[in-house]
Design an enzyme around this catalytic site. Structure first.
Site, short mmCIF file in Angstrom:
data_model
loop_
_atom_site.label_atom_id
_atom_site.label_comp_id
_atom_site.label_asym_id
_atom_site.label_seq_id
_atom_site.Cartn_x
_atom_site.Cartn_y
_atom_site.Cartn_z
N GLN A 101 1.01 -1.24 -0.02
CA GLN A 101 0.06 -0.20 -0.06
C GLN A 101 1.03 1.21 -0.01
O GLN A 101 0.11 2.22 -0.26
CB GLN A 101 -1.22 -0.01 1.24
CG GLN A 101 -2.28 -1.61 1.63
CD GLN A 101 -2.32 -0.88 3.32
OE1 GLN A 101 -3.68 -0.70 2.64
NE2 GLN A 101 -2.02 -1.55 3.80
N ASP A 104 5.85 5.02 -1.29
CA ASP A 104 7.04 5.10 -1.53
C ASP A 104 8.82 4.87 -1.81
O ASP A 104 9.93 5.30 -1.65
CB ASP A 104 7.75 5.45 0.72
CG ASP A 104 7.67 3.86 1.06
OD1 ASP A 104 7.30 3.58 1.82
OD2 ASP A 104 8.05 2.94 0.45
N HIS A 133 -1.12 0.83 -4.60
CA HIS A 133 -0.98 2.35 -4.39
C HIS A 133 -1.37 3.07 -5.36
O HIS A 133 -0.97 5.21 -4.73
CB HIS A 133 -1.76 3.42 -2.89
CG HIS A 133 -2.71 2.77 -2.12
ND1 HIS A 133 -2.71 2.90 -0.85
CD2 HIS A 133 -3.54 1.60 -2.73
CE1 HIS A 133 -3.56 1.99 0.20
NE2 HIS A 133 -4.13 1.42 -1.13
N1 APR Z 1 6.97 -2.38 13.30
C1 APR Z 1 5.95 -3.46 13.38
N2 APR Z 1 4.81 -2.13 13.09
C2 APR Z 1 4.69 -1.55 12.79
C3 APR Z 1 6.16 -0.40 12.48
C4 APR Z 1 7.29 -1.15 13.15
N3 APR Z 1 7.82 -0.87 13.53
N4 APR Z 1 5.40 1.09 12.91
C5 APR Z 1 3.80 1.41 12.55
N5 APR Z 1 3.66 0.22 13.23
C6 APR Z 1 2.12 -0.45 12.40
C7 APR Z 1 1.22 0.15 12.99
O1 APR Z 1 0.99 -0.23 14.35
C8 APR Z 1 0.03 0.24 12.28
O2 APR Z 1 -0.95 -1.13 12.52
O3 APR Z 1 2.06 -0.59 11.17
C9 APR Z 1 0.47 -0.03 11.14
C10 APR Z 1 0.81 1.12 9.96
O4 APR Z 1 -0.86 1.85 9.64
P1 APR Z 1 -1.14 2.67 8.71
O5 APR Z 1 -0.25 4.18 9.25
O6 APR Z 1 -2.92 2.91 8.79
O7 APR Z 1 -0.84 2.33 7.43
P2 APR Z 1 -1.08 1.28 6.03
O8 APR Z 1 -2.06 0.41 7.44
O9 APR Z 1 -0.06 1.35 5.42
O10 APR Z 1 -2.80 2.34 5.88
C11 APR Z 1 -3.24 2.24 4.55
O11 APR Z 1 -3.88 4.43 4.22
O12 APR Z 1 -3.73 6.98 4.68
C12 APR Z 1 -4.40 5.46 3.57
O13 APR Z 1 -2.67 5.49 1.93
C13 APR Z 1 -2.37 5.14 2.46
O14 APR Z 1 -1.72 3.69 1.66
C14 APR Z 1 -1.94 4.12 3.31
C15 APR Z 1 -3.81 3.50 3.71
#
Ligand code: APR
Length: 263
Positions: A101, A104, A133
């Site tokens: 998703q 980067d 995405h």
């Molecule tokens: N190790 C493991 N998990 C991690 C770490 C880490 N170092 N850092 C963060 N996380 C976890 C967080 O606990 C969370 O569950 O990664 C997850 C990040 O979730 P989001 O910020 O919601 O990212 P994502 O799921 O990729 O979002 C999906 O939302 O805004 C839109 O298009 C955007 O692609 C993105 C989509």
């Protein structure tokens, strides 16, 4: 047998292993995540970046997007050991496809870095890294489809060209899927068929709340795959997962690779 060994055992015998990644795999590289404490959507208004806003008010969309692009990708981010472990699993044939998703480009950088040039032959049915995405390092003209590097276009926007336009006169748009925008049909169809075919499905660093990616682990479970979640915080899918690692991606993924290399 601990969870890591169980997962490694399943990966050893898997025909098709698939990884779905989210912002959490890039967090150790310094790329901010979207949700959870201090997430991007606590500091920026999602509503400014919808497809509807782009269509209604492209100049305003671009003016707001400049700061978001800087926040997300302003620094030079490098892939971290979790990206590298996944790339190594692909290189060793243990992992078929990474469905990400993230926009980067860090999975691509990691694949380049470990293959020093001779990239994996992509599987017959498509790329080994599927950017659901899109990719924020590029922009695309909504009229002629021409793609271009994002940085120079963002510089033109920051210098006052709002919205920046293609030579053909069409509007440039970041080459990412905006909220409210349809994902390319082929990409989501392929992601769904990969989830259906998978014997092992790794959901890594995603809060699993944004569709259609959030449904992929459920499709995998429905097809009998072993599903593992690797996130620091809870996800709506934890109960259905076969194994949940509430640990850092930079701990779990290199350790998983090591276990597989030992065998
Ligand atoms: N190790 C493991 N998990 C991690 C770490 C880490 N170092 N850092 C963060 N996380 C976890 C967080 O606990 C969370 O569950 O990664 C997850 C990040 O979730 P989001 O910020 O919601 O990212 P994502 O799921 O990729 O979002 C999906 O939302 O805004 C839109 O298009 C955007 O692609 C993105 C989509």
């Amino acid at each position: 047998m601990d969870d890591l060994e169980r997962l490694a055992a399943d990966l050893r015998t898997a025909e098709t292993a698939v990884a779905l990644t989210g912002a959490g795999i890039s967090a150790p590289s310094g790329v901010p995540t979207f949700r959870g404490d201090g997430g991007v959507w606590d500091r920026f208004d999602e509503g400014q970046f919808t497809h509807g806003r782009f269509q209604r008010d492209p100049a305003g969309f671009w003016a707001a997007r400049i700061d978001l692009q800087r926040e997300l990708f302003g620094d030079d981010h490098e892939p971290n050991v979790a990206h590298e472990a996944l790339a190594a699993l692909q290189q060793s044939g243990r992992l078929e496809t990474i469905v990400t998703q993230n926009t980067d480009g860090l999975h691509d950088d990691a694949a380049e870095a470990i293959s020093d040039g001779d990239r994996l032959q992509t599987p017959l049915d498509g790329p080994s890294i599927l950017e659901l995405h899109g990719n924020a390092r590029r922009v695309r003209c909504v009229d002629c489809g021409q793609r271009a590097e994002a940085d120079p276009i963002f510089e033109r926007a920051a210098a006052g060209e709002l919205p920046p336009r293609c030579d053909c006169g069409g509007l440039f748009k970041p080459d990412v899927v905006l909220f409210g925008e349809q994902l390319p049909g082929a990409a989501i169809q392929r992601a769904r068929s990969l989830a259906r075919e998978s014997d092992v499905f790794l959901a890594i660093g995603s809060s699993l709340v944004v569709e259609p990616a959030a449904s992929l682990p459920r499709i995998a479970t429905g097809s009998g795959a072993t599903v593992a979640v690797v996130t620091l915080e809870e996800t709506p899918f934890d109960e259905l997962a076969d194994v949940v690692f509430r640990r850092d991606v930079t701990d779990v993924l290199p350790a998983l690779y090591e276990r597989l290399e030992e065998s």
